[in-house]
Design an enzyme around this catalytic site. Sequence first.
Site, PDB file in Angstrom:
ATOM      1  N   LYS A  45       0.871  -1.178   0.000  1.00 25.94           N
ATOM      2  CA  LYS A  45       0.000   0.000   0.000  1.00 25.94           C
ATOM      3  C   LYS A  45       0.909   1.229   0.000  1.00 25.94           C
ATOM      4  CE  LYS A  45      -3.890   2.351   0.960  1.00 25.94           C
ATOM      5  NZ  LYS A  45      -4.419   2.886  -0.298  1.00 25.94           N
ATOM      6  N   MET A  71      -9.965   5.925  -0.844  1.00 21.82           N
ATOM      7  CA  MET A  71      -9.367   5.667   0.469  1.00 21.82           C
ATOM      8  C   MET A  71      -8.680   6.931   0.998  1.00 21.82           C
ATOM      9  SD  MET A  71      -9.958   2.434   0.967  1.00 21.82           S
ATOM     10  CE  MET A  71      -8.850   1.996   2.269  1.00 21.82           C
ATOM     11  N   CYS A 125      -2.757   8.427  -7.949  1.00 25.47           N
ATOM     12  CA  CYS A 125      -3.993   8.332  -7.171  1.00 25.47           C
ATOM     13  C   CYS A 125      -4.908   9.489  -7.611  1.00 25.47           C
ATOM     14  CB  CYS A 125      -3.687   8.435  -5.674  1.00 25.47           C
ATOM     15  SG  CYS A 125      -5.181   8.517  -4.663  1.00 25.47           S
ATOM     16  N   ASN A 187      -3.319   3.329 -12.983  1.00 22.66           N
ATOM     17  CA  ASN A 187      -4.060   3.486 -11.734  1.00 22.66           C
ATOM     18  C   ASN A 187      -5.544   3.608 -12.093  1.00 22.66           C
ATOM     19  OD1 ASN A 187      -4.866   4.164  -9.028  1.00 22.66           O
ATOM     20  ND2 ASN A 187      -2.804   4.955  -8.659  1.00 22.66           N
ATOM     21  N   GLY A 212     -11.077  -2.726 -11.598  1.00 24.50           N
ATOM     22  CA  GLY A 212     -11.820  -3.949 -11.915  1.00 24.50           C
ATOM     23  C   GLY A 212     -12.066  -4.117 -13.407  1.00 24.50           C
TER      24      GLY A 212
END
Length: 301
Positions: A45, A71, A125, A187, A212
């Site tokens: 992570k 997150m 991110c 990403n 996904g």
Amino acid sequence: MATLSGDVGGIWMDNPVMLAAGILGTTGASLKRAVLSGAGAVVTKSVGVAEREGHRGPAVVQVEGGLLNAMGLPNPSYRHFQEEIDIGRDGGAPVIASIFGSSPAEFVEVARGLDADGFELNLSCPHAERYGAEIGCEVYNVEAITRAVKESSSVPVWVKLTPNVAEISALGLAAERGGADAIVAINTLRAMAIDVESCRPILGNRFGGLSGPAIKPVAVKCVYDLAGAVKIPVIGVGGVSSWEDACEMIIAGARGVQVGTALGNAEGYGIFRSISEGLSIYLDRKDMALQELVGAARRFP
Ligand code: SIN
């Protein structure tokens, strides 16, 4: 059986199927378990200079075709993360630390503070102010940050790119100029889900990043474009859920693949072995070496 071992972005692996950053990489125990389940390498992570709680919840929601997460880069800071890397390394495969920062100096501080087999720079991110894609969508930043980390560390440096730009190859070329050993693409895609009863965005952060199966064709195109633009290896990530998906990424030009969201599927950690085995059987059937498969799609006019 066809051999899958080899060098991927400056790191020797028994097979090129890796655990992607962000999924299960917060503890040494889960990193080690991924290795013992057959991952060729694991990525942690993302960790930064200071502890962060991350965005308020809900931080993850299932949507059609995958997962939507915001997150917010929660992490204990690099100062409290070395032990997790060391436990992960007990599994016997390389551990790559995913790191983030808001400037070259912050990235360098984190890289200098960690002992890992490689670094993956999170310049992608899509939902953290001052970090990730907010700085990683500018070629100047990608090149400067890559160069700064590369010059201050002795292990391979990979750069994970955002697909949320008009031309991802320009970012790949910037990473290559900065001295990157590999590009990791992609990403998550910036995305949003809304609850129609309350009329509110579902995620606490309002929007997040989609991962996904829904993003796999986007990832395949990005890998194809990057592999045609740069000389350094490209590692494919985004919706890889089966050996066929891994094969597709490799045919598009990837030298390795990373698996993330699919770890939530029924086979769990078993996915690493099933992808490697499927890939080996495929190569035997085609009587091909893994290297011959890399970028095979480009050989067709
Ligand atoms: C997060 O922690 O917010 C996800 C990290 C990422 O998308 O790179």
